[in-house]
Design a protein around this motif. Structure first.
Motif, PDB file in Angstrom:
ATOM      1  N   GLN A   1     -25.849  92.871 -15.935  1.00  0.00           N
ATOM      2  CA  GLN A   1     -24.986  93.711 -15.678  1.00  0.00           C
ATOM      3  C   GLN A   1     -25.735  95.114 -15.475  1.00  0.00           C
ATOM      4  O   GLN A   1     -25.247  95.813 -14.416  1.00  0.00           O
ATOM      5  CB  GLN A   1     -24.138  93.836 -16.860  1.00  0.00           C
ATOM      6  CG  GLN A   1     -22.941  95.092 -16.643  1.00  0.00           C
ATOM      7  CD  GLN A   1     -22.110  95.197 -17.944  1.00  0.00           C
ATOM      8  OE1 GLN A   1     -21.508  94.303 -18.447  1.00  0.00           O
ATOM      9  NE2 GLN A   1     -22.012  96.506 -18.299  1.00  0.00           N
ATOM     10  N   ASN A   2     -26.747  95.401 -16.198  1.00  0.00           N
ATOM     11  CA  ASN A   2     -27.227  96.647 -15.758  1.00  0.00           C
ATOM     12  C   ASN A   2     -27.977  96.956 -14.677  1.00  0.00           C
ATOM     13  O   ASN A   2     -27.904  97.576 -13.836  1.00  0.00           O
ATOM     14  CB  ASN A   2     -28.420  96.979 -17.191  1.00  0.00           C
ATOM     15  CG  ASN A   2     -29.000  98.441 -17.011  1.00  0.00           C
ATOM     16  OD1 ASN A   2     -28.366  99.263 -17.100  1.00  0.00           O
ATOM     17  ND2 ASN A   2     -30.287  98.355 -16.880  1.00  0.00           N
ATOM     18  N   ALA A   3     -28.873  95.585 -14.356  1.00  0.00           N
ATOM     19  CA  ALA A   3     -29.360  95.677 -12.988  1.00  0.00           C
ATOM     20  C   ALA A   3     -28.388  95.605 -11.757  1.00  0.00           C
ATOM     21  O   ALA A   3     -28.511  96.360 -10.627  1.00  0.00           O
ATOM     22  CB  ALA A   3     -30.175  94.608 -12.915  1.00  0.00           C
ATOM     23  N   ALA A   4     -27.174  94.882 -12.065  1.00  0.00           N
ATOM     24  CA  ALA A   4     -26.411  94.841 -10.869  1.00  0.00           C
ATOM     25  C   ALA A   4     -25.747  96.213 -10.618  1.00  0.00           C
ATOM     26  O   ALA A   4     -25.373  96.587  -9.593  1.00  0.00           O
ATOM     27  CB  ALA A   4     -24.967  93.886 -11.233  1.00  0.00           C
TER      28      ALA A   4
ATOM     29  N   ALA B   1     -25.830  87.695 -25.014  1.00  0.00           N
ATOM     30  CA  ALA B   1     -25.491  88.998 -24.801  1.00  0.00           C
ATOM     31  C   ALA B   1     -26.554  89.561 -24.207  1.00  0.00           C
ATOM     32  O   ALA B   1     -26.163  90.643 -23.487  1.00  0.00           O
ATOM     33  CB  ALA B   1     -24.830  89.375 -25.993  1.00  0.00           C
ATOM     34  N   THR B   2     -27.680  89.447 -24.401  1.00  0.00           N
ATOM     35  CA  THR B   2     -28.701  90.231 -24.092  1.00  0.00           C
ATOM     36  C   THR B   2     -29.018  89.969 -22.573  1.00  0.00           C
ATOM     37  O   THR B   2     -29.168  90.633 -21.602  1.00  0.00           O
ATOM     38  CB  THR B   2     -30.050  90.012 -24.942  1.00  0.00           C
ATOM     39  OG1 THR B   2     -29.742  90.341 -26.186  1.00  0.00           O
ATOM     40  CG2 THR B   2     -31.343  90.654 -24.407  1.00  0.00           C
ATOM     41  N   PHE B   3     -28.971  88.388 -21.999  1.00  0.00           N
ATOM     42  CA  PHE B   3     -29.209  88.165 -20.675  1.00  0.00           C
ATOM     43  C   PHE B   3     -27.956  88.678 -20.194  1.00  0.00           C
ATOM     44  O   PHE B   3     -28.467  89.289 -18.835  1.00  0.00           O
ATOM     45  CB  PHE B   3     -29.256  86.891 -20.791  1.00  0.00           C
ATOM     46  CG  PHE B   3     -30.361  86.071 -21.420  1.00  0.00           C
ATOM     47  CD1 PHE B   3     -31.419  86.767 -21.625  1.00  0.00           C
ATOM     48  CD2 PHE B   3     -30.204  84.728 -21.643  1.00  0.00           C
ATOM     49  CE1 PHE B   3     -32.763  85.926 -22.469  1.00  0.00           C
ATOM     50  CE2 PHE B   3     -31.467  83.963 -22.597  1.00  0.00           C
ATOM     51  CZ  PHE B   3     -32.581  84.774 -22.780  1.00  0.00           C
TER      52      PHE B   3
ATOM     53  N   PHE C   1     -36.311  88.560 -17.157  1.00  0.00           N
ATOM     54  CA  PHE C   1     -36.770  89.034 -15.788  1.00  0.00           C
ATOM     55  C   PHE C   1     -36.183  88.558 -14.923  1.00  0.00           C
ATOM     56  O   PHE C   1     -35.779  89.100 -13.890  1.00  0.00           O
ATOM     57  CB  PHE C   1     -38.237  88.741 -15.877  1.00  0.00           C
ATOM     58  CG  PHE C   1     -39.090  90.082 -16.236  1.00  0.00           C
ATOM     59  CD1 PHE C   1     -39.301  91.440 -15.794  1.00  0.00           C
ATOM     60  CD2 PHE C   1     -39.837  89.744 -17.659  1.00  0.00           C
ATOM     61  CE1 PHE C   1     -39.806  92.396 -16.391  1.00  0.00           C
ATOM     62  CE2 PHE C   1     -40.500  90.799 -18.195  1.00  0.00           C
ATOM     63  CZ  PHE C   1     -40.431  92.200 -17.453  1.00  0.00           C
ATOM     64  N   ALA C   2     -35.976  87.002 -15.109  1.00  0.00           N
ATOM     65  CA  ALA C   2     -35.051  86.269 -14.091  1.00  0.00           C
ATOM     66  C   ALA C   2     -33.612  86.910 -13.962  1.00  0.00           C
ATOM     67  O   ALA C   2     -33.065  86.767 -12.907  1.00  0.00           O
ATOM     68  CB  ALA C   2     -34.991  84.800 -14.385  1.00  0.00           C
ATOM     69  N   MET C   3     -33.187  87.238 -15.005  1.00  0.00           N
ATOM     70  CA  MET C   3     -31.531  87.677 -15.057  1.00  0.00           C
ATOM     71  C   MET C   3     -31.663  89.061 -14.553  1.00  0.00           C
ATOM     72  O   MET C   3     -30.811  89.589 -13.794  1.00  0.00           O
ATOM     73  CB  MET C   3     -31.106  87.918 -16.543  1.00  0.00           C
ATOM     74  CG  MET C   3     -30.848  86.588 -17.334  1.00  0.00           C
ATOM     75  SD  MET C   3     -29.797  85.428 -16.269  1.00  0.00           S
ATOM     76  CE  MET C   3     -28.300  86.589 -16.472  1.00  0.00           C
ATOM     77  N   LEU C   4     -32.507  90.054 -14.366  1.00  0.00           N
ATOM     78  CA  LEU C   4     -32.837  91.042 -13.781  1.00  0.00           C
ATOM     79  C   LEU C   4     -32.836  91.112 -12.185  1.00  0.00           C
ATOM     80  O   LEU C   4     -32.181  91.728 -11.704  1.00  0.00           O
ATOM     81  CB  LEU C   4     -34.371  91.769 -14.155  1.00  0.00           C
ATOM     82  CG  LEU C   4     -34.327  93.142 -13.377  1.00  0.00           C
ATOM     83  CD1 LEU C   4     -33.565  94.200 -14.249  1.00  0.00           C
ATOM     84  CD2 LEU C   4     -35.861  93.423 -13.943  1.00  0.00           C
TER      85      LEU C   4
ATOM     86  N   ALA D   1     -25.714  79.680 -19.871  1.00  0.00           N
ATOM     87  CA  ALA D   1     -26.135  78.493 -19.680  1.00  0.00           C
ATOM     88  C   ALA D   1     -27.782  78.391 -20.181  1.00  0.00           C
ATOM     89  O   ALA D   1     -28.191  77.521 -20.561  1.00  0.00           O
ATOM     90  CB  ALA D   1     -25.975  77.994 -18.364  1.00  0.00           C
ATOM     91  N   LEU D   2     -28.324  79.691 -20.037  1.00  0.00           N
ATOM     92  CA  LEU D   2     -29.921  79.665 -20.268  1.00  0.00           C
ATOM     93  C   LEU D   2     -30.044  79.996 -21.594  1.00  0.00           C
ATOM     94  O   LEU D   2     -31.117  79.833 -22.082  1.00  0.00           O
ATOM     95  CB  LEU D   2     -30.690  80.794 -19.356  1.00  0.00           C
ATOM     96  CG  LEU D   2     -30.290  80.638 -17.542  1.00  0.00           C
ATOM     97  CD1 LEU D   2     -30.959  81.979 -16.898  1.00  0.00           C
ATOM     98  CD2 LEU D   2     -31.363  79.535 -17.376  1.00  0.00           C
TER      99      LEU D   2
END
Length: 509
Positions: A455-458, A448-450, A410-413, A438-439
């Protein structure tokens, strides 16, 4: 992470952009002012602040130049096709499928998605707007629903994954230090999840729901969009400008296009839409791109052909478009063909800058928050350590993120949506890739998931569907729907889909 005064000025600038967008005002002025103030506060020199206003746009243009050139190349090809009516012939069979509003909604989504995966959304829109949009509106689809369908399928699903051309996954992988295919495969699935949710909500609210008639009365379809087929539509903000193509002179020795066959009442001689060349290029253009896509996909999933290097897809699409432009123009324009090729390319560049030019100063302000660009924008000495305002702000909140994979997702989102504020959704992807690495520690699957989530959110934010200084202005211009209205209506469907995509990512990976 210790934040200084310039960080807070930069953050205030970001907030002002969002505020102006909500208030339906132009974001160009606050972006320029925020660039000036951020540099001035950081350097303490007012002259550096003044100079940064120009250099920010120059740096942003340099970074987006490949996007502009691909857009120009594809638009040049479309302009060449228009001289013989090939683009109308290519799309016309699809228009016959639009028998009612519901069918039209899904036809628009499928066609927009497939074309956008190969050509990118804005060039694909230039093919869809003159032909499929009028057919969809006549079949009963409200203009707002049509605009939302195009934005979700093109600016959203196709651009967020960028699976075929591969620019976005390559940028993410450059920061994450893992193969781009790992990120691309995940981003593709996540883009489908967001798209499915957004498509469903939009369908229930604006296509099938009781609001359809109210929306139709509120947003009457702009008749400019259903202008003559030989007009080339160009989006400028939320207005629609049409440019008349010159009549096509007869080509000596060309078979099937005899004199007088295409003469209209005004005496202009056009190549007949039923001519051999029209049919030839109406088939040849989609066939050529179809072969290119098949080759690229085979290289991804099999060993039958060499894999296309990550990031080379844009060059292949742009190069093929230019080759087809040259072939089509030389065949159809005879002795004038050499000059006409240059004219088509210039028209393509004009379209690219009119459709996306307003994004440049805004993107320049966002880029000042990225260390890779801040030094050049702020005119710092080459040996100086440039600041990283945006990333420092994001990282300063890292201590509040528990060491839990789901919460990190969620933070990456959120980080991806902030990165998407640049108006393209791509310039900050190396950073989000590095942040994902890093995370995630040494776990490449989590990396890859993060990275794919960010990328999807951006892509959905800046590609865009949520901000008005993105290519969403092109969708608004072609459909006659105010861009602020379009962004507000897309907010709930898209954000709901983004939140659900994180849940899906947590379950799958």
């Amino acid at each position: 992470m210790q934040l200084v005064a310039a960080h807070w000025v930069y953050l205030a600038g970001v907030v002002s952009l969002i505020g102006f967008m909500i208030a339906r005002k132009s974001v160009l002025v606050p972006a320029i002012i925020a660039t000036f103030l951020t540099t001035w506060v950081y350097s303490g020199d007012v002259l550096d602040g003044i100079g940064s206003v120009f250099s920010a746009s120059a740096v942003a243009l340099t970074e987006f130049l490949n996007i502009f050139l691909v857009l120009a190349a594809v638009m040049a090809m479309i302009g060449a096709m228009k001289t013989v009516g090939a683009e109308q012939r290519m799309i016309a069979p699809l228009a016959r499928l639009m028998t009612n509003g519901v069918v039209s909604y899904f036809v628009l989504i499928v066609v927009t998605y497939l074309l956008s995966m190969v050509l990118w959304p804005t060039p694909a829109l230039a093919l869809i707007a003159p032909f499929l949009l009028p057919a969809a509106i006549r079949a009963g689809l409200p203009p707002l629903a049509a605009a939302m369908a195009i934005a979700i399928a093109g600016q959203g699903m196709a651009l967020a994954s960028d699976y075929v051309i591969g620019v976005a996954p390559g940028l993410s992988a450059s920061g994450a230090g893992i193969p781009a295919d790992m990120i691309a495969d995940r981003a593709l699935i996540l883009s489908w999840v967001v798209g499915a949710v957004a498509i469903t909500i939009t369908f229930l609210l604006y296509v099938k729901g009781g609001a359809v008639q109210r929306i139709r009365r509120m947003l009457p379809y702009q008749r400019a969009v259903v202008a003559r087929i030989e007009d080339v539509p160009v989006a400028v903000g939320s207005a629609l400008v049409t440019k008349r193509l010159p009549p096509v002179p007869p080509v000596a020795g060309a078979g099937g296009d005899g004199p007088g066959e295409g003469e209209g009442q005004d005496g202009d001689t056009d190549v007949p839409s039923e001519g051999f060349r029209t049919r030839l290029f109406a088939v040849a253009v989609p066939a050529a791109f179809g072969v290119l896509v098949c080759y690229m996909l085979l290289g991804k999933v099999t060993d039958w052909v060499p894999a296309v290097e990550s990031g080379h897809g844009a060059a292949l699409v742009g190069g093929l478009a230019l080759v087809l432009t040259v072939a089509l123009t030389l065949i159809t324009r005879g002795r004038d063909g050499v000059e006409q090729v240059g004219s088509h390319f210039v028209d393509g560049l004009v379209f690219a800058f009119r459709a996306m030019g307003a994004v440049i100063p805004v993107a320049g302000f966002v880029l000042i928050g990225i260390s890779d660009f801040a030094g050049r924008i702020m005119l710092l000495p080459e040996d100086a350590d440039p600041p990283s305002f945006l990333f420092d702000i994001i990282l300063s909140g890292g201590r509040f993120i528990p060491d839990n994979p789901v919460l990190i997702m969620f933070a990456m989102l959120v980080a991806g949506m902030l990165i998407g504020l640049d108006g393209s959704g791509w310039t900050g992807l190396p950073f989000t890739g590095g942040l994902a690495d890093a995370l995630a520690g040494a776990n490449t699957e989590h990396t890859a998931t993060f990275a794919a989530i960010a990328q999807n959110a951006a892509g959905w934010t800046g590609g865009g569907t949520l901000i008005i200084w993105s290519s969403l202005i092109a969708v608004a211009g072609f459909t006659g729907v105010p861009v602020t209205t379009l962004a507000r209506r897309l907010f709930v469907p898209v954000v709901t889909g983004l939140l659900l995509s994180v849940v899906v990512a947590a379950v799958l990976w």
